[in-house]
Design a protein around this motif. Structure first.
Motif, PDB file in Angstrom:
ATOM      1  N   ARG A 419       0.859  -1.184   0.000  1.00 53.76           N
ATOM      2  CA  ARG A 419       0.000   0.000   0.000  1.00 53.76           C
ATOM      3  C   ARG A 419       0.895   1.233   0.000  1.00 53.76           C
ATOM      4  N   GLY A 421       2.567   4.613   1.504  1.00 57.71           N
ATOM      5  CA  GLY A 421       2.850   5.005   2.878  1.00 57.71           C
ATOM      6  C   GLY A 421       4.282   5.472   3.057  1.00 57.71           C
ATOM      7  N   ARG A 460       2.092   2.100  -3.684  1.00 56.87           N
ATOM      8  CA  ARG A 460       1.718   0.685  -3.734  1.00 56.87           C
ATOM      9  C   ARG A 460       2.385   0.016  -4.937  1.00 56.87           C
ATOM     10  N   GLU A 492       3.798   3.401   7.677  1.00 55.12           N
ATOM     11  CA  GLU A 492       2.756   4.246   8.260  1.00 55.12           C
ATOM     12  C   GLU A 492       1.972   4.927   7.148  1.00 55.12           C
ATOM     13  N   ALA A 493       0.757   5.320   7.467  1.00 55.96           N
ATOM     14  CA  ALA A 493      -0.094   6.006   6.479  1.00 55.96           C
ATOM     15  C   ALA A 493       0.563   7.313   6.054  1.00 55.96           C
ATOM     16  N   PRO A 494       0.448   7.660   4.774  1.00 57.45           N
ATOM     17  CA  PRO A 494       1.074   8.899   4.294  1.00 57.45           C
ATOM     18  C   PRO A 494       0.428  10.137   4.936  1.00 57.45           C
TER      19      PRO A 494
END
Length: 494
Positions: A419, A421, A460, A492-494
Motif C-alpha cells: 500500500r 505510505g 503501492r 505508516e499512512a502517508p
C-alpha cells in the motif's frame, strides 16, 4: 585398522565412522557418539564416532572425511590405531559453570587449551558456550577468558608503536565499514593489520565480504608481508591461528544462534591483542532490533570492553552509532562488497550512510592515534574524496593475492509495498533472516538489496527490497518468509 576416505563435509566437526559389526568397536565398547582417538603417522585426532550399516565400510575400516585425513597426513587405505582418549579433566570446570560457578583463570585456560586442541566434542563446547550465555557477566572472569583465549594461539608483533584496529559488535545488517576504514587509515600512513571473523549469526562477516574481492585465508608470514608492503590488510582471523579457540566457539555460537557479552568481549579483545593491536575503536550500533537494544546496554558493553581492554594493555575507545536500520543497500557478502567499492570509488551509487559511518570511524581512529577531532575528519574525508583510499584498498587486495570483482546472483525477486505510505522502521533481525534463507553467507552472491530508507514515501507496488539467490529453492524459501512477515518493513499512512 585401515583408513577409508569418505566424501563428507562435516562443517568443522571431527567425526569418524565404523561399521556396526566392527569387532574392534564391539570389543572396546565404542558406541555411537563415543569419543575416540585416532593415531597415525605421529599425529593424533580426537573425533566423535558414528556407526555405519550396509556396504559403506568393511568391518576393519574407519571412515574418515577428507579434511581429517589431511590433518593426520593419512592416505586412503593406510593403517591407523583407534583407542579410548584420556578423560578430560577440564570438563569438571564446564559443569561447574553450568551450575552457576565463576571460573578462575587456570580453569578457563584448561578449557580453552582443550577446545583449541580439538579435544572437545561439539556437545561439550555447546555446554561451555551456554554456561556463559545463561549467566550475568563478570568482569574478572571475562578478562581471564580473554587471556586464556590469547594464550592458546600465536601472537604477532609489529615495528610500529601504534597499531590501529576497529571492531563492530555486529547485529546490524550491511554495516560493512571495515574495508573502507582500513583503506583510509592505511592511506594516512598508519599501521592497521585487520583480522576479521566470518559471520556468526549474520548474513555476512567482514571476512566473507572481503573474500569476494580478494583472498583472506593468509597465514602469518603472508599477512606480515602485506602489512609491511601496504600498511594494512583484511584477513580471516581463523587462518592465522591468533585465537584458534575463537573460531571453534563461533561455529557453535552460530549453530545455537547466541552470542554472549562475555564471549563477545573475549573474542574481540583476544584477537586484537594477538594481532598486535595497541589502539582499538569499537562500533556499537544501538537500535530496537540491533544486537544492542538501548543506550543502557551499549553503556554496559562499553564499560566491559574498556575495563577488560585496559586490564589487557589496550587503548580502547567506543562509538555508539545508529542501529535502527541497515547500513548501505546490500545485505550479503557480494552485495555488501559492491557497496564498499562504490563508496571507495566516490560513485553516485555509493550509499551515503555507509560513506558517512566509515568516515566517522576512520576519523575516530585518527583521533585515537592523536590527531585533533577536526583535523581527523578533514584528513579522512580528503583521503577518500581524492582517491587515495581506493588506490590503497586495491593495492591491499593485490598484495593479498589479487583483486576480483564480486559476483551477482542468478535469481532475484522483489518484495513490493502492499500500500502507499511512509517507511517507519525496519526489523533488522528478520531482514537478516531473509538474507540467510536466500543463501547468505554460504552463497556469496545471495542476500538482499534495499531500495528504501526510514522516512521515505513509497507507492503501492513499489519495490521495498530485492531478494538475491543462487537457486530457485532458496529464493522461494526467502520470499515465502518475507511475504508472511510484511512488518519486516513497517509502514505508516502517508
Amino acid at each position: 585398522m585401515r583408513a577409508r576416505a569418505l566424501p563428507i563435509e562435516t562443517g568443522g566437526e571431527a567425526m569418524v565412522f565404523m561399521h556396526e559389526d566392527c569387532p574392534v568397536a564391539r570389543s572396546e565398547g565404542f558406541r555411537a557418539r563415543a569419543r575416540v582417538e585416532i593415531v597415525a603417522n605421529g599425529h593424533t585426532l580426537l573425533a566423535t564416532l558414528y556407526r555405519a550399516t550396509g556396504e559403506l565400510l568393511a568391518d576393519d575400516e574407519v571412515g574418515i572425511p577428507h579434511s581429517l585425513l589431511d590433518r593426520l597426513s593419512l592416505e586412503d587405505g593406510e593403517e591407523l590405531t583407534v583407542r579410548h582418549p584420556q578423560p578430560l579433566s577440564s570438563l569438571s570446570n564446564v559443569r561447574g559453570k553450568l551450575y552457576g560457578h565463576r571460573l578462575a583463570e587456570p580453569g578457563l585456560q584448561a578449557i580453552i587449551s582443550d577446545i583449541a586442541g580439538g579435544r572437545y566434542s561439539d556437545v561439550e563446547i555447546a555446554a561451555f558456550v551456554s554456561g556463559f550465555a545463561a549467566q550475568p557477566v563478570d568482569v574478572e572472569e571475562t578478562a581471564a577468558l580473554t587471556r586464556a583465549m590469547l594464550a592458546a594461539g600465536d601472537r604477532m608483533q609489529w615495528p610500529a608503536d601504534r597499531v590501529m584496529d576497529k571492531h563492530c559488535v555486529g547485529g546490524l545488517p550491511g554495516n560493512r565499514t571495515t574495508p573502507i576504514v582500513v583503506a583510509i587509515v592505511a592511506a594516512a600512513g598508519l599501521s592497521m593489520p585487520k583480522t576479521s571473523s566470518r559471520a556468526i549469526t549474520s548474513p555476512a562477516g567482514t571476512a566473507d565480504t572481503m573474500e569476494t574481492m580478494a583472498p583472506v585465508a593468509l597465514d602469518i608470514p603472508a599477512m606480515q608481508k602485506v602489512v609491511e608492503r601496504e600498511g594494512g590488510c583484511i584477513v580471516w582471523g581463523g587462518s592465522v591461528n591468533l585465537s584458534p579457540a575463537d573460531d571453534v566457539l563461533i561455529r557453535i555460537e552460530r549453530a545455537l544462534d547466541i552470542d554472549s557479552d562475555a564471549q563477545l568481549v573475549a573474542s574481540v579483545l583476544s584477537k586484537k591483542l594477538a594481532a598486535g593491536s595497541t589502539h582499538v575503536l569499537l562500533d556499537l550500533p544501538v537500535g530496537p532490533t540491533a544486537k544492542i537494544r538501548n543506550s543502557q546496554g551499549a553503556d554496559a558493553l562499553t564499560h566491559l570492553l574498556e575495563t577488560v581492554g585496559t586490564q589487557c594493555g589496550l587503548k580502547i575507545a567506543a562509538m555508539q552509532t545508529d542501529g535502527t536500520q541497515p547500513v548501505g543497500r546490500g545485505i550479503g557478502p557480494a552485495l555488501e562488497a559492491h557497496d564498499v567499492l562504490a563508496v571507495l570509488g566516490n560513485k553516485d551509487s555509493g550509499p551515503a550512510d555507509l560513506r558517512e559511518r566509515a568516515l566517522a570511524l576512520a576519523a575516530g581512529l585518527l583521533e585515537l592515534e592523536g590527531t585533533s577531532r577536526n583535523d581527523a575528519r578533514a584528513a579522512a574525508t580528503s583521503l577518500l574524496v581524492e582517491g587515495h583510499a581506493e588506490a590503497k584498498f586495491l593495492r591491499i587486495c593485490e598484495a593479498q593475492g589479487g583483486f576480483r570483482t564480486p559476483g551477482k546472483a542468478r535469481q532475484t525477486r522483489d518484495i513490493v509495498a502492499p500500500r502507499p505510505g511512509r517507511i517507519a522502521a525496519f526489523d533488522n533481525r528478520r531482514l537478516a533472516r531473509i538474507a540467510k534463507l536466500a543463501g547468505a553467507p554460504q552463497r556469496a552472491a545471495a542476500g538482499i538489496v534495499l531500495h528504501t530508507r526510514v522516512g521515505q514515501m513509497v507507492e503501492r507496488g513499489e519495490p521495498l527490497f530485492t531478494i538475491h539467490s543462487e537457486s530457485r529453492g532458496e529464493l522461494d524459501y526467502a520470499y515465502t518468509y518475507a511475504a508472511r512477515n510484511e512488518d519486516v518493513v513497517r509502514m505508516e499512512a502517508p
